[in-house]
Motif scaffolding. Sequence first.
Motif: not given
Length: 527
Positions: A188-189, A341-344, A393-395, A403-405
């Motif tokens: 989220l952050i 934001i949604i993906s997070g 595409v950008n999500g 977040a993944v990195a």
Amino acid sequence: MAVPGLGIRLLRRLTPRFSTEFRNRSYRMWVIGLTFFGYTSYHLSRKPISVVKSVLHRNCQVPLDSEEYIQFSNTPNDSCYCCWAPFNTDNANELLGSLDLAYLFAYAVAMFFSGHIGERVNLRYFLTFGMLMCGIFTCLFGMGYFWNIHTLPYYIVVQIIGGAFQSTGWPSMVAIMGNWFGKGRRGLIMGIWNSHTSVGNILGSLIAGYFVDDKWGLSFIVPGLIIASMGIIIFFFLVVHPADVGCTLPDHESPDKHHPAREPAIHKVIPPADMKPISLKRAVFIPGVIEFALCLFFAKLVSYTFLFWLPTYIKNSTNFTDEEAADLSTLFDIGGIIGGIISGVISDRLGGRACTVFVSLAFGAPMMYVYSVFGHIGLTENIIMLILCGILVNGPYALITTAVAADLGTHPSLNGNSKALSTVTALIDGTGSVGAALGPLLTGIISPTGWSNVFYMLIAADLAACLLVVRLVVKELSEWCCSKEEDIKVNPLSEPLLNSIIHDDDEDDSIHNSLMADGSVQNGTVQ
């Protein structure tokens, strides 16, 4: 532990001492804000070229308000008499694509070195130097207009050097955010924080679009001055690590999401003073790094093709002016903010980054096809589809680069060594940046054959990104299935059943009491 900047030292002297909790919260908000606007300026300064392309090579049969282009006319009947040499030839799209390639390839190559260097120097100095140099070379591109420079090598060299210095931003910013924030709600952050890329693109489009029809040189100079100014602010006020100002270090370990009562795996934690940078070879073998890096290669190819060519596509496929096309292209970035934001949030809730990336990319491919077929019909259709494309595409692109990195850079196998963050981030984003360089180049080559072919390329790249995370998706799904089976074995009485036992009639009360008697239930928890 590094010495804070002069601005922070002055603020600490002028403000009273607060509680540890308030100080931690205040500094974290400060770091979020400063890094947000810092990287906003990075993207703001790399956006103008996508807006100015439509002026460097255009159909001059459309009247121009500015008469300064007329002086380059060769023949009155030339439909490109107002184009800016050397982009006034039939292969202009290839030349413009070469500018993108020079910029992004330099960015990709330099990214690997930037991550390596960033972990060995003070990131505050590193960012300040990089931002000042970015500002200088962004301005130099714009000065080509005022100095009447019409040689391709000048613009190529400026793009190469400017792209190399752009690489100083991302690994450093993510490393700083990783220093300050643990795994708790990182999706989220980081999703909210990563909106700086879209905000920068939007502001860059609006600023460049404001000057593009009059003096396109200012479309570069103004963003260049902005990023240089932000570099000075970073120098005085950025705090790289919590230990620099006596704040509490974040917790990079988190309990098992499916078993909150279960303790996290125990790893030897390296004290901050003993942390040492890791090599690229060590970073490659962190589980998940290769898959996500290759996935980002294709995801960033798609995203940066939109970034560098969307205004041109809108201009060529509709009746909008250059400025209107630039403004309309910002809707893709607005969708990117929403998608990040949604993906997070979803990945935090599910505990599955790969699944979130896979689903978004899977829906992104058909959405791009729909936009290519119906997007030019009208303004409303264009707006809706651009926002949806931006979300899908950008999500996932935003989730991987943030977040993944950060998760992989603080992987348990690293024993709490936050010095790995910059290298891991640079490795993932550097691989993605190679794809980012390839996408705009291929677009410049393919677009003369028809924009539909460009979209076929983007759809193929999107699907390739999907396939590259399939193994991680299967792993996450299997972990979820195993965790549910363990829940059934460990907790034979589910929570809803337990509630009914406690609150039902006398017969159920007797069952509950018998369970309490033999120790199966304690404090409302099944043992």
